[in-house]
Design a protein around this motif. Sequence first.
Motif, PDB file in Angstrom:
ATOM      1  N   UNK A 147     -85.511   9.735 -19.199  1.00 49.68           N
ATOM      2  CA  UNK A 147     -84.726   9.128 -20.271  1.00 49.68           C
ATOM      3  C   UNK A 147     -83.475   9.965 -20.518  1.00 49.68           C
ATOM      4  N   UNK A 148     -82.358   9.271 -20.754  1.00 53.36           N
ATOM      5  CA  UNK A 148     -81.064   9.931 -20.897  1.00 53.36           C
ATOM      6  C   UNK A 148     -80.390   9.518 -22.204  1.00 53.36           C
ATOM      7  N   UNK A 149     -79.722  10.505 -22.810  1.00 55.82           N
ATOM      8  CA  UNK A 149     -78.966  10.264 -24.041  1.00 55.82           C
ATOM      9  C   UNK A 149     -77.863   9.235 -23.775  1.00 55.82           C
ATOM     10  N   UNK A 150     -77.743   8.263 -24.653  1.00 53.76           N
ATOM     11  CA  UNK A 150     -76.717   7.223 -24.487  1.00 53.76           C
ATOM     12  C   UNK A 150     -77.176   6.081 -23.611  1.00 53.76           C
ATOM     13  N   UNK A 151     -78.273   6.289 -22.869  1.00 50.19           N
ATOM     14  CA  UNK A 151     -78.803   5.223 -21.999  1.00 50.19           C
ATOM     15  C   UNK A 151     -80.145   4.731 -22.542  1.00 50.19           C
ATOM     16  N   UNK A 152     -81.037   5.676 -22.868  1.00 53.78           N
ATOM     17  CA  UNK A 152     -82.374   5.318 -23.371  1.00 53.78           C
ATOM     18  C   UNK A 152     -82.578   5.694 -24.825  1.00 53.78           C
ATOM     19  N   UNK A 153     -81.782   6.617 -25.309  1.00 49.60           N
ATOM     20  CA  UNK A 153     -81.894   7.008 -26.729  1.00 49.60           C
ATOM     21  C   UNK A 153     -80.509   7.369 -27.240  1.00 49.60           C
ATOM     22  N   UNK A 154     -80.382   7.376 -28.568  1.00 51.71           N
ATOM     23  CA  UNK A 154     -79.086   7.644 -29.201  1.00 51.71           C
ATOM     24  C   UNK A 154     -78.999   9.116 -29.584  1.00 51.71           C
ATOM     25  N   UNK A 155     -77.787   9.661 -29.585  1.00 59.22           N
ATOM     26  CA  UNK A 155     -77.641  11.083 -29.970  1.00 59.22           C
ATOM     27  C   UNK A 155     -78.117  11.303 -31.399  1.00 59.22           C
ATOM     28  N   UNK A 156     -78.107  10.219 -32.209  1.00 56.23           N
ATOM     29  CA  UNK A 156     -78.546  10.350 -33.604  1.00 56.23           C
ATOM     30  C   UNK A 156     -80.064  10.217 -33.759  1.00 56.23           C
ATOM     31  N   UNK A 157     -80.784   9.869 -32.692  1.00 64.48           N
ATOM     32  CA  UNK A 157     -82.246   9.788 -32.791  1.00 64.48           C
ATOM     33  C   UNK A 157     -82.821  11.183 -33.020  1.00 64.48           C
ATOM     34  N   UNK A 158     -83.930  11.242 -33.756  1.00 67.46           N
ATOM     35  CA  UNK A 158     -84.517  12.564 -34.002  1.00 67.46           C
ATOM     36  C   UNK A 158     -85.095  13.112 -32.690  1.00 67.46           C
ATOM     37  N   UNK A 159     -85.016  14.440 -32.552  1.00 68.54           N
ATOM     38  CA  UNK A 159     -85.477  15.084 -31.318  1.00 68.54           C
ATOM     39  C   UNK A 159     -86.952  14.782 -31.068  1.00 68.54           C
ATOM     40  N   UNK A 160     -87.762  14.795 -32.140  1.00 70.61           N
ATOM     41  CA  UNK A 160     -89.206  14.572 -31.952  1.00 70.61           C
ATOM     42  C   UNK A 160     -89.452  13.156 -31.433  1.00 70.61           C
ATOM     43  N   UNK A 161     -88.638  12.197 -31.880  1.00 74.44           N
ATOM     44  CA  UNK A 161     -88.854  10.821 -31.406  1.00 74.44           C
ATOM     45  C   UNK A 161     -88.465  10.704 -29.926  1.00 74.44           C
ATOM     46  N   UNK A 162     -87.480  11.474 -29.490  1.00 78.04           N
ATOM     47  CA  UNK A 162     -87.092  11.438 -28.072  1.00 78.04           C
ATOM     48  C   UNK A 162     -88.224  12.001 -27.206  1.00 78.04           C
ATOM     49  N   UNK A 163     -88.836  13.095 -27.665  1.00 76.69           N
ATOM     50  CA  UNK A 163     -89.970  13.670 -26.933  1.00 76.69           C
ATOM     51  C   UNK A 163     -91.135  12.696 -26.859  1.00 76.69           C
ATOM     52  N   UNK A 164     -91.401  12.037 -27.987  1.00 75.21           N
ATOM     53  CA  UNK A 164     -92.475  11.034 -28.018  1.00 75.21           C
ATOM     54  C   UNK A 164     -92.173   9.913 -27.021  1.00 75.21           C
ATOM     55  N   UNK A 165     -90.927   9.448 -27.049  1.00 70.68           N
ATOM     56  CA  UNK A 165     -90.567   8.296 -26.219  1.00 70.68           C
ATOM     57  C   UNK A 165     -90.706   8.610 -24.735  1.00 70.68           C
ATOM     58  N   UNK A 166     -90.323   9.831 -24.357  1.00 70.87           N
ATOM     59  CA  UNK A 166     -90.446  10.209 -22.942  1.00 70.87           C
ATOM     60  C   UNK A 166     -91.887  10.064 -22.467  1.00 70.87           C
ATOM     61  N   UNK A 167     -92.817  10.557 -23.268  1.00 67.64           N
ATOM     62  CA  UNK A 167     -94.231  10.475 -22.877  1.00 67.64           C
ATOM     63  C   UNK A 167     -94.699   9.019 -22.911  1.00 67.64           C
ATOM     64  N   UNK A 168     -94.313   8.302 -23.970  1.00 66.93           N
ATOM     65  CA  UNK A 168     -94.819   6.935 -24.157  1.00 66.93           C
ATOM     66  C   UNK A 168     -94.364   5.994 -23.039  1.00 66.93           C
ATOM     67  N   UNK A 169     -93.111   6.116 -22.587  1.00 66.72           N
ATOM     68  CA  UNK A 169     -92.640   5.166 -21.564  1.00 66.72           C
ATOM     69  C   UNK A 169     -93.372   5.395 -20.238  1.00 66.72           C
ATOM     70  N   UNK A 170     -93.739   6.646 -19.985  1.00 68.36           N
ATOM     71  CA  UNK A 170     -94.510   6.926 -18.771  1.00 68.36           C
ATOM     72  C   UNK A 170     -95.948   6.430 -18.904  1.00 68.36           C
ATOM     73  N   UNK A 171     -96.550   6.651 -20.087  1.00 67.51           N
ATOM     74  CA  UNK A 171     -97.918   6.167 -20.296  1.00 67.51           C
ATOM     75  C   UNK A 171     -97.968   4.649 -20.203  1.00 67.51           C
TER      76      UNK A 171
END
Length: 320
Positions: free
Chosen positions: A39-63
């Motif tokens: 996942x990449x900033x500006x492509x899959x998540x926004x720079x304004x998204x919280x860091x913890x939500x980005x970490x969660x999303x990385x794991x969730x999309x793979x699961x």
Amino acid sequence: MREAQAIQRLRRIATSPAALGLKDDTAVLDGLVLTHDSIAEGVHFLSTDTAASVGWKLVAVNLSDLAGKGATPAGALLSLALSGDDAWDMSFLDGVEAACESYGLPLLGGDTIALPPGAPRVFGLTAIGRAGERVPLRSGGKAGDVLWAIGTLGDSAAGLELLRLDPASTGPLVDVYRRPVPLIALGQALAPLANAMMDVSDGLLLDAMRMAEASGLSAEIDIDAIPLSRAFIAERSGDLTARLFAATGGDDYALLAAIPADIDPLRLSLPSGTTIARIGCLVAEGPRLALSSGESPVPLPEHLGHEHRSNSSAPMADRS
Ligand SMILES: Nc1ncnc2c1ncn2[C@@H]1O[C@H](COP(=O)(O)OP(=O)(O)OP(=O)(O)O)[C@@H](O)[C@H]1O
Ligand SMILES: Cc1ncc(C[n+]2csc(CCOP(=O)(O)O)c2C)c(N)n1
Ligand SMILES: [Mg+2]
């Protein structure tokens, strides 16, 4: 270059039978189901998204890719790029940890690098699952199978639009965009019944077309049957425009399953609160994908879902 062109070239390299011709969401090797999503900033998540939500999303999309094959999470390898903002990077890892704990995914290893200052953040994760008794592929669909959507569609794309209008937006749609829930238990319950199954990440219409293509069949989808959440309907209504938005927006992490018509998955004891809807069928004849509303055909929208495409502008200065 388009994503599809790159994968076409990669097929000449990935000739092992375990790669399934790069025509599925995962590879299957010695009873293990393997996937890797970045996942990449500006492509899959926004720079304004919280860091913890980005970490969660990385794991969730793979699961979610493991869920699509009915696999049981067995381990993960993390590709971590440090940004220089220590607080952000630590919160990101809190999000990774929370998702790994929630779904019983042991972190087994990975790699860490530091990004140049100001570079967009990019993360990757390899998820490894144990295959169940059957691994339903994209290519296993049979003519006459019923197409079922598991989970609601469009919430995440609607959440992203809210965030684009106002980065301070909150609510259930924003939550789905930031913290998708992989349908692991549902995937495991449906895999033994499904002829074909996959997660819906790029958009229902694009992913249904991929399933039909891989199975050598055509998909017919009743746009009125697409499952929408109450929050989605409250935000965008349930009219045809909203339904086409939900069917093409992507980032859903729902499941799409092709199940023989004589099996009714509603009879299974699925977890309470499960949304599961009969949205169409696979047929032997006709256009690869056909949409209807009521009894009337609906023309296909120009974009069926999300496809990555590089733009050929401004190469990096030191790349010559
Ligand atoms: N860079 C790559 N190297 C090798 N294989 C790749 C590469 N990119 C994609 N693939 C393979 O191509 C196939 C299709 O990939 P794609 O990303 O569309 O599937 P997916 O992971 O289900 O999609 P999503 O990322 O939306 O979940 C998969 O088998 C994937 O492993
Ligand atoms: C900031 C931002 N802009 C756009 C989108 C939409 N989007 C990006 S990738 C993708 C498909 C799944 O990706 P992949 O195929 O790489 O797994 C979708 C629907 C987003 N999530 N965030
Ligand atoms: Mg997938």
